[in-house]
Design a protein around this motif. Sequence first.
Motif, short mmCIF file in Angstrom:
data_model
loop_
_atom_site.label_atom_id
_atom_site.label_comp_id
_atom_site.label_asym_id
_atom_site.label_seq_id
_atom_site.Cartn_x
_atom_site.Cartn_y
_atom_site.Cartn_z
N LEU A 179 0.83 -1.21 0.00
CA LEU A 179 0.00 0.00 0.00
C LEU A 179 0.87 1.26 0.00
N LEU A 180 0.31 2.36 -0.46
CA LEU A 180 1.04 3.61 -0.57
C LEU A 180 1.21 4.34 0.77
N GLY A 181 0.23 4.21 1.65
CA GLY A 181 0.29 4.95 2.91
C GLY A 181 0.20 6.44 2.67
N GLY A 182 0.78 7.20 3.56
CA GLY A 182 0.77 8.66 3.44
C GLY A 182 0.37 9.31 4.74
N HIS A 183 0.46 10.62 4.78
CA HIS A 183 0.11 11.38 5.98
C HIS A 183 -1.40 11.37 6.15
N SER A 184 -1.85 11.15 7.38
CA SER A 184 -3.30 11.04 7.61
C SER A 184 -4.04 12.36 7.47
N GLY A 185 -3.33 13.47 7.41
CA GLY A 185 -3.98 14.75 7.15
C GLY A 185 -4.04 15.03 5.67
N GLY A 186 -2.90 14.97 5.00
CA GLY A 186 -2.81 15.35 3.60
C GLY A 186 -3.31 14.31 2.61
N CYS A 187 -3.28 13.03 2.98
CA CYS A 187 -3.62 11.98 2.01
C CYS A 187 -4.92 11.24 2.31
N ILE A 188 -5.57 11.55 3.42
CA ILE A 188 -6.74 10.78 3.84
C ILE A 188 -7.88 10.86 2.83
N ALA A 189 -8.04 11.98 2.15
CA ALA A 189 -9.12 12.13 1.17
C ALA A 189 -8.84 11.38 -0.13
N LEU A 190 -7.63 10.86 -0.29
CA LEU A 190 -7.28 10.09 -1.48
C LEU A 190 -7.80 8.66 -1.41
N GLU A 191 -8.37 8.30 -0.27
CA GLU A 191 -8.99 6.99 -0.04
C GLU A 191 -8.04 5.84 -0.31
N ARG A 192 -6.82 5.99 0.17
CA ARG A 192 -5.85 4.90 0.09
C ARG A 192 -6.21 3.82 1.09
N GLY A 193 -5.72 2.62 0.83
CA GLY A 193 -6.00 1.51 1.72
C GLY A 193 -5.29 1.65 3.05
N ASN A 194 -5.96 1.28 4.11
CA ASN A 194 -5.39 1.26 5.45
C ASN A 194 -5.12 -0.22 5.77
N ALA A 195 -3.86 -0.60 5.86
CA ALA A 195 -3.49 -2.00 6.05
C ALA A 195 -4.13 -2.62 7.28
N ALA A 224 0.00 8.37 10.31
CA ALA A 224 0.38 7.84 8.99
C ALA A 224 -0.58 6.72 8.62
N ILE A 225 -1.08 6.76 7.40
CA ILE A 225 -1.94 5.68 6.91
C ILE A 225 -1.06 4.43 6.80
N PRO A 226 -1.39 3.36 7.52
CA PRO A 226 -0.50 2.20 7.55
C PRO A 226 -0.42 1.47 6.22
N ARG A 227 0.82 1.16 5.84
CA ARG A 227 1.08 0.44 4.59
C ARG A 227 1.14 -1.07 4.80
N GLU A 228 1.42 -1.49 6.03
CA GLU A 228 1.58 -2.92 6.29
C GLU A 228 0.91 -3.30 7.60
N LEU A 282 -9.69 -0.75 -4.67
CA LEU A 282 -8.48 0.09 -4.59
C LEU A 282 -7.79 0.28 -5.93
N GLU A 283 -8.41 -0.18 -7.00
CA GLU A 283 -7.79 -0.16 -8.32
C GLU A 283 -7.19 1.20 -8.70
N PHE A 284 -7.86 2.28 -8.35
CA PHE A 284 -7.39 3.60 -8.77
C PHE A 284 -6.71 4.39 -7.65
N SER A 285 -6.92 3.97 -6.40
CA SER A 285 -6.34 4.74 -5.30
C SER A 285 -5.12 4.08 -4.67
N ASP A 286 -5.01 2.73 -4.79
CA ASP A 286 -3.92 2.03 -4.12
C ASP A 286 -3.73 0.65 -4.75
N ALA A 287 -3.33 0.63 -6.00
CA ALA A 287 -3.31 -0.59 -6.81
C ALA A 287 -2.27 -1.62 -6.37
N GLY A 288 -1.35 -1.28 -5.48
CA GLY A 288 -0.30 -2.22 -5.09
C GLY A 288 -0.69 -3.18 -3.97
N PHE A 289 -1.93 -3.11 -3.49
CA PHE A 289 -2.38 -3.94 -2.38
C PHE A 289 -2.09 -5.42 -2.60
#
Length: 176
Positions: free
Chosen positions: A10-26, A57-61, A90-97
């Motif tokens: 997963l890409l992860g990211g800062h929980s303030g700046g990236c949370i609206a990108l709807e990335r996966g939370n491991a 931080a949005i968890p990657r693992e 997650l196809e468009f927001s976090d394809a590496g899952f």
Amino acid sequence: MTYQLDITGLLGGHSGGCIALERGNANKLAIRILHDMLIRGVNFQLVWLNGGLKENAIPRECTIQFATDTPETRLSELLVESVEKIQTELEFSDAGFKAALQIIPTAPQAMDTKTSQDIIRMIYLLPNGFKARSMKIQGLTTVSLNLGVLRTEEGKVTCYFSVRSPMPGAIEQLSD
């Protein structure tokens, strides 16, 4: 038999700046997979849960160890079903899952079945992610929360959240 479920890629990211990108939370995805297994009749006993590095931080693992008498072929089949659904979402927001299940040597003491089920159900139901945006400033997230860290220490599971909002009432509501 004891198994280890690993969520990675997963890409992860800062929980303030990236949370609206709807990335996966491991952490949430690992719990979702176990919840999917639970509602399909798999009984298990959690050994431990460990995911994320920081609350903000949005968890990657995430890694979860559990014991079950369900055959490995059935667990693998259920894992594939869950993974396919999640990959589509997650196809468009976090394809590496990625999710992997492996047999591990005998684990230390596991929790009992009821406690394990209660923990999975509770964490599954906890809110997470983007909740609201500003009606005045385009693209500004005004309410969000992130399950940044899951830890098991001395038989106790702890969830660490970062709750964000410029509105004290929203923080209070989510915290409650």
